[in-house]
Design an enzyme around this catalytic site. Structure first.
Site, PDB file in Angstrom:
ATOM      1  N   TYR A   5      49.258  83.358  77.656  1.00 22.15           N
ATOM      2  CA  TYR A   5      47.818  83.633  77.581  1.00 22.15           C
ATOM      3  C   TYR A   5      47.191  83.207  78.903  1.00 22.15           C
ATOM      4  CZ  TYR A   5      43.022  83.388  75.650  1.00 22.15           C
ATOM      5  OH  TYR A   5      41.679  83.541  75.413  1.00 22.15           O
ATOM      6  N   LYS A  50      48.571  87.949  77.289  1.00 26.76           N
ATOM      7  CA  LYS A  50      47.151  88.217  77.056  1.00 26.76           C
ATOM      8  C   LYS A  50      46.466  87.921  78.374  1.00 26.76           C
ATOM      9  CE  LYS A  50      42.783  87.094  75.037  1.00 26.76           C
ATOM     10  NZ  LYS A  50      41.949  86.223  74.204  1.00 26.76           N
TER      11      LYS A  50
HETATM   12  C1  LIG Z   1      36.175  83.694  78.322  1.00 30.93           C
HETATM   13  C2  LIG Z   1      36.185  84.313  76.955  1.00 30.93           C
HETATM   14  O1  LIG Z   1      35.699  83.737  76.020  1.00 30.93           O
HETATM   15  N1  LIG Z   1      36.772  85.492  76.830  1.00 30.93           N
HETATM   16  C3  LIG Z   1      36.875  86.184  75.575  1.00 30.93           C
HETATM   17  C4  LIG Z   1      36.261  87.573  75.674  1.00 30.93           C
HETATM   18  O2  LIG Z   1      36.411  88.239  74.457  1.00 30.93           O
HETATM   19  C5  LIG Z   1      34.771  87.457  76.039  1.00 30.93           C
HETATM   20  O3  LIG Z   1      34.092  86.713  75.056  1.00 30.93           O
HETATM   21  C6  LIG Z   1      34.142  88.833  76.145  1.00 30.93           C
HETATM   22  O4  LIG Z   1      34.855  89.621  77.065  1.00 30.93           O
HETATM   23  C7  LIG Z   1      32.673  88.730  76.574  1.00 30.93           C
HETATM   24  O5  LIG Z   1      32.575  88.304  77.903  1.00 30.93           O
HETATM   25  C8  LIG Z   1      38.350  86.285  75.178  1.00 30.93           C
HETATM   26  O6  LIG Z   1      39.111  86.863  76.200  1.00 30.93           O
HETATM   27  C9  LIG Z   1      38.910  84.910  74.915  1.00 30.93           C
HETATM   28  C10 LIG Z   1      38.664  84.420  73.540  1.00 30.93           C
HETATM   29  O7  LIG Z   1      37.868  84.971  72.813  1.00 30.93           O
HETATM   30  C11 LIG Z   1      39.385  83.247  73.020  1.00 30.93           C
HETATM   31  O8  LIG Z   1      40.436  82.869  73.530  1.00 30.93           O
HETATM   32  O9  LIG Z   1      38.902  82.679  72.026  1.00 30.93           O
END
Ligand SMILES: CC(=O)N[C@@H]([C@@H](O)[C@H](O)[C@H](O)CO)[C@@H](O)CC(=O)C(=O)O
Length: 299
Positions: free
Chosen positions: A123, A153
């Protein structure tokens, strides 16, 4: 090519975890973790056109077992194997950081070896771990060290790195799961095979419309759907967007109280939730009109 959208339900409250599943997060409560796998059919947050809750069948569950301590990570990996997980994922340790690719691979190798029968995913989320070793470099020769390596990921905006991960591994059957929801379309063009992200908990319908348009090569429609998703994310990012705000939105759209975030995070403000709600309504991205915000106080 793009098999399925992976919905994260990691914001569900403790009492909900027995009927939910998390892709990236684990709970520290052993009994609860075991319960997680007694219900492979889980109720997700999506609602059908009738507004009734739909049941999601998670045919694959990948458990995140990353930790600051190698020993803890290995124990979590063994536990994941014991309870029947389909795979494990690991972020880079971020307090005492690996300095180079070899250090990181050696750490990952020891975790993977604790669950030798489980597919292993790295990840990559450098903005949060601070470990900026390029994924493309990491993948070079990784199966020699980690035979169970299955994919990545990729939660970073560096599309050169992501594209090179795909390009240099075309002969391998790796999964390339993209994690920046606002850029998913670009990643699909680069060869992403899946996605894992927070906004799919409530923008799943819009995202699926984008995926369908992409599959039928209707790139103009796909771009319109991506722009719509971007309008929402751009809006909430300006207000301040993170795990707390994600929980508040998930509570809003599902009616399921997600509970407060863990310290040091602070609960999202009512003002944020009101603004997010108005934006979701104006963009018409939900499959139901009646937002369930009765439990907002509990979130
Ligand atoms: C930095 C971050 O939280 N990135 C999110 C994205 O889903 C992000 O919320 C989305 O692209 C909006 O910026 C996910 O890649 C990671 C995530 O949701 C997690 O590991 O819980």
């Amino acid at each position: 090519m793009f098999s399925r959208l992976c919905q994260q339900l990691n914001g569900l409250p403790e009492e909900e975890t027995s009927r939910s599943c998390c892709c990236d997060h684990h709970t520290n409560d052993g009994a609860r973790r075991d319960q997680l796998f007694s219900h492979r059919s889980v109720c997700g947050l999506s609602r059908g056109s009738t507004g009734s809750e739909e049941c999601l069948w998670l045919d694959q569950v990948v458990i995140h077992v990353g930790a600051l301590s190698l020993k803890e990570s290995q124990e979590l990996a063994q536990h994941a194997a014991k309870i029947g997980a389909d795979g494990i994922a690991v972020i880079a340790p971020f307090f005492l950081k690996p300095w180079n690719k070899d250090n990181l691979v050696n750490f990952l190798k020891e975790v993977a070896a604790a669950a030798p029968a489980l597919p292993f995913y790295y990840y990559h989320i450098p903005a949060l771990t601070g470990v900026k070793i390029r994924a493309e470099e990491l993948l070079d020769g990784i199966q020699d060290k980690i035979p169970t390596f299955q994919g990545l990921k990729f939660s970073d905006t560096d599309l050169l790195d992501f594209g090179q991960c795909v390009d240099q591994n075309q002969q391998r059957q790796f999964a390339f799961l993209f994690g920046v929801d606002e850029q998913l379309l670009s990643a699909l063009v680069m060869g992403a095979t899946g996605a894992v992200g927070s906004t799919y908990n409530y923008l799943g319908r819009k995202t699926n419309q984008m995926l369908e348009a992409f599959e039928r090569k209707d790139f103009s429609s796909a771009l319109n759907h991506q722009f719509c998703i971007q309008r929402f994310i751009n809006f909430v990012v300006k207000l301040g967007f993170g795990v707390s705000q994600t929980k508040a939105i998930m509570t809003l759209v599902s009616g399921i109280p997600m509970g407060p975030p863990r310290l040091p995070l602070q609960k999202a403000s009512r003002e944020f939730t009101d603004n997010a709600k108005a934006k979701l309504k104006s963009l018409d991205v939900l499959s139901f009109t009646d937002l369930k915000d009765g439990n907002l106080e509990a979130s």
